[in-house]
Design a protein around this motif. Structure first.
Motif, PDB file in Angstrom:
ATOM      1  N   PHE A 104       0.830  -1.195   0.000  1.00 28.61           N
ATOM      2  CA  PHE A 104       0.000   0.000   0.000  1.00 28.61           C
ATOM      3  C   PHE A 104       0.873   1.257   0.000  1.00 28.61           C
ATOM      4  CE2 PHE A 104      -2.320   3.387   2.151  1.00 28.61           C
ATOM      5  CZ  PHE A 104      -3.465   3.443   1.372  1.00 28.61           C
ATOM      6  N   ASP A 105       1.913   1.267   0.848  1.00 23.87           N
ATOM      7  CA  ASP A 105       2.822   2.420   0.898  1.00 23.87           C
ATOM      8  C   ASP A 105       3.536   2.606  -0.431  1.00 23.87           C
ATOM      9  OD1 ASP A 105       2.079   2.853   3.508  1.00 23.87           O
ATOM     10  OD2 ASP A 105       3.859   1.879   4.364  1.00 23.87           O
ATOM     11  N   HIS A 106       3.995   1.491  -1.013  1.00 23.35           N
ATOM     12  CA  HIS A 106       4.694   1.552  -2.302  1.00 23.35           C
ATOM     13  C   HIS A 106       3.759   2.088  -3.389  1.00 23.35           C
ATOM     14  CE1 HIS A 106       7.691   0.482  -5.292  1.00 23.35           C
ATOM     15  NE2 HIS A 106       6.749  -0.141  -5.976  1.00 23.35           N
ATOM     16  N   LEU A 107       2.528   1.575  -3.432  1.00 24.81           N
ATOM     17  CA  LEU A 107       1.561   2.028  -4.420  1.00 24.81           C
ATOM     18  C   LEU A 107       1.209   3.502  -4.211  1.00 24.81           C
ATOM     19  CD1 LEU A 107      -0.252   1.145  -6.791  1.00 24.81           C
ATOM     20  CD2 LEU A 107      -2.003   0.619  -5.101  1.00 24.81           C
ATOM     21  N   SER A 108       1.034   3.901  -2.965  1.00 26.19           N
ATOM     22  CA  SER A 108       0.738   5.308  -2.661  1.00 26.19           C
ATOM     23  C   SER A 108       1.873   6.217  -3.124  1.00 26.19           C
ATOM     24  CB  SER A 108       0.521   5.501  -1.167  1.00 26.19           C
ATOM     25  OG  SER A 108      -0.587   4.796  -0.739  1.00 26.19           O
ATOM     26  N   PHE A 109       3.126   5.790  -2.875  1.00 26.78           N
ATOM     27  CA  PHE A 109       4.279   6.575  -3.305  1.00 26.78           C
ATOM     28  C   PHE A 109       4.301   6.691  -4.822  1.00 26.78           C
ATOM     29  CE2 PHE A 109       8.647   6.718  -4.867  1.00 26.78           C
ATOM     30  CZ  PHE A 109       9.069   7.912  -4.296  1.00 26.78           C
ATOM     31  N   ASP A 110       4.087   5.568  -5.521  1.00 23.79           N
ATOM     32  CA  ASP A 110       4.085   5.586  -6.984  1.00 23.79           C
ATOM     33  C   ASP A 110       3.003   6.502  -7.534  1.00 23.79           C
ATOM     34  OD1 ASP A 110       6.205   3.856  -7.057  1.00 23.79           O
ATOM     35  OD2 ASP A 110       5.018   2.080  -7.607  1.00 23.79           O
ATOM     36  N   ILE A 111       1.830   6.451  -6.945  1.00 17.05           N
ATOM     37  CA  ILE A 111       0.731   7.293  -7.418  1.00 17.05           C
ATOM     38  C   ILE A 111       1.045   8.761  -7.180  1.00 17.05           C
ATOM     39  CG2 ILE A 111      -1.667   7.949  -6.959  1.00 17.05           C
ATOM     40  CD1 ILE A 111      -2.234   4.953  -6.534  1.00 17.05           C
ATOM     41  N   SER A 112       1.523   9.097  -5.986  1.00 17.28           N
ATOM     42  CA  SER A 112       1.830  10.503  -5.710  1.00 17.28           C
ATOM     43  C   SER A 112       2.973  10.992  -6.597  1.00 17.28           C
ATOM     44  CB  SER A 112       2.146  10.721  -4.236  1.00 17.28           C
ATOM     45  OG  SER A 112       3.311  10.031  -3.869  1.00 17.28           O
ATOM     46  N   HIS A 113       3.967  10.122  -6.834  1.00 11.13           N
ATOM     47  CA  HIS A 113       5.078  10.492  -7.712  1.00 11.13           C
ATOM     48  C   HIS A 113       4.568  10.728  -9.141  1.00 11.13           C
ATOM     49  CE1 HIS A 113       9.232  10.741  -8.982  1.00 11.13           C
ATOM     50  NE2 HIS A 113       8.989   9.842  -9.934  1.00 11.13           N
ATOM     51  N   SER A 114       3.676   9.866  -9.617  1.00  8.12           N
ATOM     52  CA  SER A 114       3.107  10.030 -10.957  1.00  8.12           C
ATOM     53  C   SER A 114       2.299  11.318 -11.056  1.00  8.12           C
ATOM     54  CB  SER A 114       2.209   8.852 -11.313  1.00  8.12           C
ATOM     55  OG  SER A 114       2.957   7.689 -11.443  1.00  8.12           O
ATOM     56  N   LEU A 115       1.528  11.620 -10.010  1.00  8.20           N
ATOM     57  CA  LEU A 115       0.734  12.849 -10.019  1.00  8.20           C
ATOM     58  C   LEU A 115       1.617  14.088 -10.009  1.00  8.20           C
ATOM     59  CD1 LEU A 115      -2.152  11.883  -7.577  1.00  8.20           C
ATOM     60  CD2 LEU A 115      -2.275  12.137 -10.066  1.00  8.20           C
ATOM     61  N   GLU A 116       2.707  14.044  -9.237  1.00  8.17           N
ATOM     62  CA  GLU A 116       3.644  15.169  -9.224  1.00  8.17           C
ATOM     63  C   GLU A 116       4.286  15.346 -10.594  1.00  8.17           C
ATOM     64  OE1 GLU A 116       6.446  14.357  -6.142  1.00  8.17           O
ATOM     65  OE2 GLU A 116       4.975  14.645  -4.550  1.00  8.17           O
ATOM     66  N   LYS A 117       4.654  14.221 -11.208  1.00 10.11           N
ATOM     67  CA  LYS A 117       5.269  14.269 -12.529  1.00 10.11           C
ATOM     68  C   LYS A 117       4.288  14.842 -13.546  1.00 10.11           C
ATOM     69  CE  LYS A 117       8.353  11.032 -14.628  1.00 10.11           C
ATOM     70  NZ  LYS A 117       8.628   9.623 -14.910  1.00 10.11           N
ATOM     71  N   GLU A 118       3.051  14.388 -13.482  1.00  9.51           N
ATOM     72  CA  GLU A 118       2.025  14.882 -14.399  1.00  9.51           C
ATOM     73  C   GLU A 118       1.790  16.374 -14.193  1.00  9.51           C
ATOM     74  OE1 GLU A 118      -2.679  14.102 -15.039  1.00  9.51           O
ATOM     75  OE2 GLU A 118      -1.413  12.338 -14.718  1.00  9.51           O
ATOM     76  N   GLU A 119       1.767  16.802 -12.943  1.00  7.46           N
ATOM     77  CA  GLU A 119       1.587  18.223 -12.636  1.00  7.46           C
ATOM     78  C   GLU A 119       2.754  19.044 -13.189  1.00  7.46           C
ATOM     79  OE1 GLU A 119       1.491  20.829  -8.624  1.00  7.46           O
ATOM     80  OE2 GLU A 119       0.233  19.032  -8.628  1.00  7.46           O
ATOM     81  N   TYR A 120       3.970  18.522 -13.062  1.00  3.93           N
ATOM     82  CA  TYR A 120       5.155  19.207 -13.575  1.00  3.93           C
ATOM     83  C   TYR A 120       5.083  19.329 -15.100  1.00  3.93           C
ATOM     84  CZ  TYR A 120      10.079  20.144 -14.559  1.00  3.93           C
ATOM     85  OH  TYR A 120      11.249  20.684 -15.016  1.00  3.93           O
ATOM     86  N   VAL A 121       4.707  18.250 -15.765  1.00  5.35           N
ATOM     87  CA  VAL A 121       4.587  18.272 -17.232  1.00  5.35           C
ATOM     88  C   VAL A 121       3.498  19.259 -17.649  1.00  5.35           C
ATOM     89  CG1 VAL A 121       3.854  16.882 -19.229  1.00  5.35           C
ATOM     90  CG2 VAL A 121       5.491  15.949 -17.601  1.00  5.35           C
TER      91      VAL A 121
END
Length: 144
Positions: A104-121
């Motif tokens: 769950f922690d790993h998935l949460s980290f991946d999702i938040s990282h993807s959202l940050e990346k998407e926001e940056y793009v």
């Protein structure tokens, strides 16, 4: 007062009038009989250390259904040291939810990282669009 809706049973697929459960009456009765068998088996002191596989084998109730009872909270797995079901991702034995804490922690980290990346793009694209609009504006202004 709401009227009952027609729905398909989640187990057998038959149409039924949905009022309180997602199952037709026959499947609901069968599920309750299965639950009673599992509960009776676990009530015995010598079976308190049983695994889901052992409970399944001794009661002829599928391991998937026993895991469903645990997930629903009808069987409190914390009272039974070896009773649990596999994490949906890594297969580690868990007693609640669908994923173990580390997955769950790993998935949460991946999702938040993807959202940050998407926001940056999106921010970069927004800046590029605004600079293109500005240059287009000045070219029009200068008559070019």
């Amino acid at each position: 007062m709401q009227s009952a809706q027609l729905d398909n049973c989640r187990i057998c697929g038959r149409l039924f009038l949905k009022q309180h459960t997602d199952y037709c009456l026959e499947c609901y009765k069968e599920m309750e009989l299965d639950f009673d068998r599992v509960k009776l088996f676990l009530k015995s002191e010598q079976n308190r250390d049983a695994t889901v596989e052992k409970v399944s084998m001794c009661t002829t109730v599928s391991a998937k259904r026993i895991a469903h009872f645990i997930r629903e909270g009808r069987i409190y797995a914390e009272d039974f040291p070896n009773l649990g079901y596999p994490c949906a991702y890594c297969g580690k034995l868990i007693k609640k939810q669908i994923l173990c804490n580390s997955c769950f922690d790993h998935l949460s980290f991946d999702i938040s990282h993807s959202l940050e990346k998407e926001e940056y793009v999106n921010q970069i694209l927004k800046n590029q669009r605004s600079s293109l609009k500005e240059s287009h504006y000045w070219r029009l202004k200068q008559g070019k």
